[in-house]
Write a protein that holds these residues in place. Structure first.
Motif, PDB file in Angstrom:
ATOM      1  N   LYS A 103      -4.474   8.094   5.231  1.00 22.43           N
ATOM      2  CA  LYS A 103      -5.254   7.721   5.753  1.00 22.43           C
ATOM      3  C   LYS A 103      -6.141   7.824   3.702  1.00 22.43           C
ATOM      4  O   LYS A 103      -7.101   6.662   3.656  1.00 22.43           O
ATOM      5  N   HIS A 104      -6.351   8.775   3.698  1.00 18.75           N
ATOM      6  CA  HIS A 104      -7.529   9.332   2.075  1.00 18.75           C
ATOM      7  C   HIS A 104      -6.828   8.093   0.704  1.00 18.75           C
ATOM      8  O   HIS A 104      -7.920   7.766   0.282  1.00 18.75           O
ATOM      9  N   LEU A 105      -5.411   7.876   1.316  1.00 17.78           N
ATOM     10  CA  LEU A 105      -5.021   7.031  -0.477  1.00 17.78           C
ATOM     11  C   LEU A 105      -4.822   5.563   0.109  1.00 17.78           C
ATOM     12  O   LEU A 105      -4.756   4.991  -0.327  1.00 17.78           O
ATOM     13  N   GLY A 106      -5.440   5.236   1.559  1.00 18.49           N
ATOM     14  CA  GLY A 106      -5.320   3.501   1.703  1.00 18.49           C
ATOM     15  C   GLY A 106      -3.758   3.933   2.421  1.00 18.49           C
ATOM     16  O   GLY A 106      -3.492   1.860   1.930  1.00 18.49           O
ATOM     17  N   ALA A 107      -1.894   4.279   2.136  1.00 19.95           N
ATOM     18  CA  ALA A 107      -1.703   3.251   2.561  1.00 19.95           C
ATOM     19  C   ALA A 107      -1.002   3.482   3.854  1.00 19.95           C
ATOM     20  O   ALA A 107      -2.140   2.795   4.864  1.00 19.95           O
ATOM     21  N   GLY A 143      -3.935   7.774  10.014  1.00 14.19           N
ATOM     22  CA  GLY A 143      -3.448   8.773   9.467  1.00 14.19           C
ATOM     23  C   GLY A 143      -3.695  10.170  10.670  1.00 14.19           C
ATOM     24  O   GLY A 143      -3.581  11.006  11.102  1.00 14.19           O
ATOM     25  N   GLY A 144      -2.772   9.307  11.594  1.00 11.74           N
ATOM     26  CA  GLY A 144      -2.176   9.275  12.575  1.00 11.74           C
ATOM     27  C   GLY A 144      -0.709   9.659  13.532  1.00 11.74           C
ATOM     28  O   GLY A 144      -0.432   8.944  13.125  1.00 11.74           O
ATOM     29  N   ARG A 172       0.622  -0.558   0.412  1.00 15.56           N
ATOM     30  CA  ARG A 172       0.489   0.155  -0.402  1.00 15.56           C
ATOM     31  C   ARG A 172       0.899   1.351   0.165  1.00 15.56           C
ATOM     32  O   ARG A 172       0.279   2.471  -0.566  1.00 15.56           O
ATOM     33  N   GLY A 173       2.168   1.323   0.043  1.00 15.17           N
ATOM     34  CA  GLY A 173       2.927   1.934   0.136  1.00 15.17           C
ATOM     35  C   GLY A 173       3.286   3.341   1.365  1.00 15.17           C
ATOM     36  O   GLY A 173       2.584   3.056   2.460  1.00 15.17           O
TER      37      GLY A 173
END
Length: 474
Positions: free
Chosen positions: A93-97, A122-123, A46-47
């Motif tokens: 979070k938005h890109l699912g990394a 995302g935190g 997922r990077g």
């Protein structure tokens, strides 16, 4: 230094003096440890998102970190420009990394830099994630694999759109308030002025240029570094001034009369507004060194309050477990579960503007309303640079049952969630703040911080002076 002792993780990653411990070699080592963690415990394909702030060597360090990750077989999206830390968290979070890296030293002086790691949620990385990365660092992990791609990306537009959705910008525009915006030469540059400007909201933007020397200031939105913001607010007749730190995840503010509005009052203003006007559900969490006015507000509205150790990662941890309306800390970090388990100075600036517009009052009036309705609360802090031995001795004396007074006041109780806190039998001026003072030693530098809250500025100063004397002279 090249041994593992040179790299110490604090409450939000690693920070060090540039060219002393913050070297490209050590950046490679930390990035290697992060790569090993991601390969073992996350979905590496997922990077990882990599961003950076406006400090010396930040773009180069970000590129080096990206190359280490890519060499381990982890795809990387690398920011194509200086970017706010919360924008990196949003992209994760938005890109699912699988996670995010930010090259930043936040609010530290110009000669520091560092690395923050953001979890896939995302935190701020949780304490467990940080421990896992530290273990890989101690093991000297620098994994190799089939080299993955490094793709450059612009993370600011999607982030700007996302935070703009949380505020009623039409209402703010109708209120005809004028705002001063101070990015303190940091990576928040241009973001808030653009959001406001696009809606025709008057704003005066200062310190938006890149200057890695942060001339005359540390990029920390507290006194005395907000002096230029204060001057700007008064000169241009602004109704409030907002300042974000070096990587734009913290907020400080100035009222219409030029008075400094600290993070405690910002937290309290936002909490009251969210409960009264927005009626957002959820519980409240604050750090151990944060105003107890928040406790009174939460109690009035029947919301459960949690107290956590110092460091936003502890707030983020609770946000992952429970429905948290708002979480905040003394240093200006405030976040919301419904957006990200992350602090965000730019989002909080927009929400403060929204609260002002909805209440039809400038910022100073909102603070005055709090002091009237929940009792006067005043706050102060002193940073004492003392040797580690003196630091440890002071904490031991504070914790000792033999210590039962501080200055002219008796100690009514002690708490030790993070450091040692005394509650003192000082005047409350009716319904004002219960007096407390906290001694907390830094885990990464020869520094002891003394925090205090009381019902008047005079009581706070008296406690801080007594606290400093206690630390230095016993």
């Amino acid at each position: 230094m090249t041994d593992t002792q040179a790299i110490k993780f604090g409450t939000d990653g690693w920070r060090a003096v540039i060219a002393d411990d913050f070297t490209f070699a050590n950046v490679r080592r930390v990035a290697g440890a992060i790569a090993a963690y991601v390969l073992k415990l996350e979905d590496a394909q997922r990077g990882v998102i990599v961003g950076y702030d406006t400090r010396f060597a930040s773009p180069q360090a970000a590129r080096i970190a990206a190359e280490v990750l890519a060499a381990a077989g982890i795809p990387v999206k690398l920011s194509n420009d200086y970017v706010p830390t919360p924008a990196v968290s949003f992209a994760v979070k938005h890109l699912g990394a699988a996670g995010g890296i930010v090259i930043t030293s936040s609010h530290n002086p110009w000669n520091w830099n560092g690395i923050k790691f953001k979890g896939k949620f995302g935190g701020s990385a949780t304490p467990e994630i940080m421990k896992a990365i530290e273990a890989e660092l101690s093991a000297g992990s620098v994994p190799k694999g089939q080299t993955a791609e490094i793709e450059e990306a612009d993370f600011k537009p999607a982030y700007g759109e996302a935070i703009a959705r949380f505020a009623d910008l039409d209402l703010i525009a109708k209120a005809k308030f004028r705002f001063a915006v101070d990015s303190m030469y940091g990576s928040g540059r241009g973001v808030l002025p653009q959001i406001l400007g696009e809606r025709g909201i008057e704003n005066v933007a200062i310190r938006q240029n890149v200057d890695p020397l942060f001339p005359g200031i540390n990029p920390e939105p507290i006194e005395p570094h907000v002096a230029l913001l204060r001057e700007t607010v008064l000169k241009h007749g602004c109704h409030a001034g907002f300042a974000t730190d070096g990587d734009a995840d913290r907020i400080g503010a100035v009222a219409e009369d030029g008075g400094f509005v600290d993070a405690h009052k910002i937290f309290a203003v936002l909490l009251r507004w969210l409960l009264e006007r927005r009626k957002w559900p959820g519980e409240v969490v604050r750090a151990f060194n944060t105003t107890r006015m928040v406790d009174r507000i939460a109690a009035r509205y029947g919301r459960r309050l949690h107290e956590c150790p110092i460091g936003f990662k502890y707030v983020a941890d609770l946000m992952m477990e429970r429905a948290i309306l708002i979480g905040g800390e003394e240093s200006g970090g405030i976040g919301y579960s419904r957006f990200l388990p992350e602090r965000d100075g730019i989002l909080n600036s927009l929400l403060l503007a929204n609260a002002m517009a909805e209440e039809k009052k400038p910022l100073g009036q909102l603070v005055a309303d709090l002091q009237r309705d929940f009792g006067p609360h005043y706050y102060g802090r002193r940073d004492l640079h003392i040797p580690d031995e003196a630091k440890r001795a002071a904490i031991a004396r504070a914790a000792s049952p033999a210590t039962s007074r501080l200055g002219s006041y008796s100690i009514t109780k002690k708490e030790n969630l993070d450091g040692v806190k005394f509650f003192l039998a000082a005047p409350t001026n009716g319904n004002g703040a219960e007096a407390w003072i906290l001694f907390r030693a830094s885990g990464t530098e020869p520094l002891l911080r003394v925090y205090a809250e009381g019902a008047s500025p005079e009581v706070v100063e008296e406690m801080l002076a007594a606290g400093e004397a206690f630390v230095k002279h016993g």
